[in-house]
Design an enzyme around this catalytic site. Structure first.
Site, PDB file in Angstrom:
ATOM      1  N   ARG A 164       0.836  -1.017  -0.105  1.00  0.00           N
ATOM      2  CA  ARG A 164      -0.204  -0.011   0.151  1.00  0.00           C
ATOM      3  C   ARG A 164       0.914   1.252  -0.169  1.00  0.00           C
ATOM      4  NH1 ARG A 164      -2.003   1.880   4.490  1.00  0.00           N
ATOM      5  NH2 ARG A 164      -2.280   0.078   5.425  1.00  0.00           N
ATOM      6  N   TYR A 197     -15.934  17.233 -15.937  1.00  0.00           N
ATOM      7  CA  TYR A 197     -16.250  16.072 -15.849  1.00  0.00           C
ATOM      8  C   TYR A 197     -17.330  15.710 -14.900  1.00  0.00           C
ATOM      9  CZ  TYR A 197     -16.558  11.001 -15.041  1.00  0.00           C
ATOM     10  OH  TYR A 197     -16.762   9.503 -14.707  1.00  0.00           O
ATOM     11  N   ASP A 241      -6.849  19.078 -14.190  1.00  0.00           N
ATOM     12  CA  ASP A 241      -7.430  17.884 -14.609  1.00  0.00           C
ATOM     13  C   ASP A 241      -6.788  17.734 -16.234  1.00  0.00           C
ATOM     14  OD1 ASP A 241      -8.419  15.571 -16.152  1.00  0.00           O
ATOM     15  OD2 ASP A 241     -10.376  15.566 -14.755  1.00  0.00           O
ATOM     16  N   LYS A 258      -8.100   6.985 -19.562  1.00  0.00           N
ATOM     17  CA  LYS A 258      -8.191   7.604 -21.012  1.00  0.00           C
ATOM     18  C   LYS A 258      -6.991   7.474 -21.800  1.00  0.00           C
ATOM     19  CE  LYS A 258     -12.388   8.640 -19.339  1.00  0.00           C
ATOM     20  NZ  LYS A 258     -12.216   8.227 -18.020  1.00  0.00           N
TER      21      LYS A 258
HETATM   22  C1  LIG Z   1     -11.689  14.640 -17.485  1.00  0.00           C
HETATM   23  C2  LIG Z   1     -12.083  13.337 -16.693  1.00  0.00           C
HETATM   24  N1  LIG Z   1     -11.444  13.623 -15.417  1.00  0.00           N
HETATM   25  C3  LIG Z   1     -11.731  12.428 -14.737  1.00  0.00           C
HETATM   26  C4  LIG Z   1     -12.473  11.303 -14.883  1.00  0.00           C
HETATM   27  C5  LIG Z   1     -12.493  10.309 -13.690  1.00  0.00           C
HETATM   28  O1  LIG Z   1     -11.877   9.069 -14.248  1.00  0.00           O
HETATM   29  P1  LIG Z   1     -12.066   7.784 -13.836  1.00  0.00           P
HETATM   30  O2  LIG Z   1     -13.307   7.303 -14.699  1.00  0.00           O
HETATM   31  O3  LIG Z   1     -10.859   7.039 -14.323  1.00  0.00           O
HETATM   32  O4  LIG Z   1     -12.330   7.585 -12.293  1.00  0.00           O
HETATM   33  C6  LIG Z   1     -12.903  11.098 -16.182  1.00  0.00           C
HETATM   34  C7  LIG Z   1     -13.712   9.977 -16.425  1.00  0.00           C
HETATM   35  O5  LIG Z   1     -14.463   9.982 -17.441  1.00  0.00           O
HETATM   36  C8  LIG Z   1     -12.595  12.307 -17.000  1.00  0.00           C
HETATM   37  O6  LIG Z   1     -13.271  12.154 -18.466  1.00  0.00           O
END
Ligand SMILES: Cc1ncc(COP(=O)(O)O)c(C=O)c1O
Length: 380
Positions: free
Chosen positions: A46, A99, A171, A196
């Site tokens: 961990r 998101y 992000d 992604k």
């Molecule tokens: C821009 C963005 N940030 C964060 C996330 C969250 O990621 P995860 O689905 O890997 O938890 C997503 C998921 O679609 C996303 O498109």
């Protein structure tokens, strides 16, 4: 070292023990301690694992940061970045059209712990500054924003954060570090849903945070090991493998996106196209200055809800699914999928209406994708 070479050789490019070019999966939970007083790199997975460590070093190199951390999902990464810097009573200014999962984190979760937020149009520096309060501690940014691809001027944003004493985080999922490295502009933390583009093959859920500064990085690492939100060794290996082809994928996918965006712009059944690579996009000049590419996500507004529904129903080469960034093109309906957590009146204000579609362009021949969308759109 040029960036494409750095992707492969910038950090852990082989296993020190065997010379293997594929870093092995170390599934161990615990490690023999030669000395009970410690002094060894690994003692419990961990807190640290060799496969994850190789990935985390790679992530730090890709983003040009001091230290990287790999998480079980993008949302775990977002949560760790925020909770590493916030405490009860603090306030965050966040990008308005983030998101849907991050929206839910702000609106339904962080408030339980006394953290408040204001959503702002962060493509507008004055509007962002207006949202700052005395108790504001962080800026949470997403650029290009999801799904209408608004662009932030990171030079001005990092200067604003510095002037007002805020921790800034972005992000960076949509552009990936291949096209944009926010830490180079003075942003403190770069966050990814590695599910992604970093992973790239729609076979993995993972997240990443890279810190510009080691002290702030340690706080992120503290949250990771305290809450146990780290990525498994198996998925760390898979993500390392995906990252090896990041450059060729990003280049080819962005090329396809540009071609499709131009084609969509000339259709009479398309009311609007959002792609920062188009000179008509309001953020085009900024992104051209600050990033080396425009990404592979194109959003567009059809002329009717019925047209949007026909496209979603009749595409064959594009896969109808949530998510983005994989080698297969994914068409999604943000109002029903990624952004369903946002109440309809709020969504409408953000431009996420029933006519908006989002296409993540994969590695298919763009002409086949164009034929597919054209046939689906004209099938009503
Ligand atoms: C821009 C963005 N940030 C964060 C996330 C969250 O990621 P995860 O689905 O890997 O938890 C997503 C998921 O679609 C996303 O498109």
């Amino acid at each position: 070292m040029k960036y494409d070479t750095m992707i492969l050789h910038g950090a852990a490019d082989h296993d020190a023990f065997t010379g293997a070019l594929s870093i092995p999966v170390y599934p161990a939970s615990t490690y023999r301690q030669a000395d009970v007083d410690g002094g060894q790199d690994y003692y419990y997975s961990r807190a640290g694992n060799p496969t994850r460590r190789a990935l985390e070093e790679t992530l730090a190199v890709l983003e040009g940061g001091e230290c990287g951390y790999a998480f079980a999902s993008g949302m775990a990464a977002v949560t760790a970045a925020l909770t590493a810097v916030l405490k009860a009573g603090d306030h965050v200014v966040a990008t308005k059209d983030i998101y849907g999962g991050s929206y839910r984190l702000f609106t339904q979760f962080l408030g339980r712990f006394g953290v408040s937020h204001t959503f702002a149009d962060t493509s507008d520096i004055a509007a962002t500054e207006d949202a700052i309060r005395p108790e504001t501690r962080a800026l949470f940014l997403e650029s290009p924003s999801n799904p209408v691809l608004k662009i932030i001027d990171f030079e001005s944003m990092a200067a604003l954060a510095k002037r007002r004493g805020l921790v800034s985080m972005v992000d960076n999922t949509f552009l990936s570090p291949y096209f944009f490295r926010p830490l180079e502009y003075g942003i403190d933390l770069s966050i990814h849903s590695a599910s992604k583009f970093l992973g790239g093959h729609s076979d993995l859920i993972a997240g990443a945070v890279v810190a510009r500064d080691r002290n702030l990085g340690r706080e992120v690492g503290f949250v990771q090991s305290t809450t146990g939100s780290m990525l498994s060794p198996e998925n760390s290996w898979l993500l390392l493998r995906g990252i090896k082809t990041l450059g060729v994928r990003m280049k080819a996918q962005a090329e396809g996106a540009m071609k499709i965006a131009h084609w969509l712009s000339g259709r009479d059944w398309v009311n609007q196209v959002f792609y920062p690579g188009l000179p008509s996009h309001p953020g085009h000049d900024i992104i051209t200055r600050q990033a080396s590419g425009y990404g592979a996500v194109v959003s567009f507004v059809a002329d009717s809800k019925e047209r949007a529904a026909a496209i979603m129903k009749n595409v064959r080469t594009c896969t109808v699914a949530v998510s983005l960034g994989g080698v297969e093109s994914i068409l999604s309906y943000p109002a029903k999928m990624s952004h369903a957590a946002i109440p309809e009146p709020e969504r409408e204000k953000l431009g996420i209406n029933w006519r908006l579609l989002r296409l993540s362009v994969g590695l298919e021949d763009p002409d086949d994708l164009i034929d597919d969308i054209d046939r689906a759109a004209c099938s009503m």
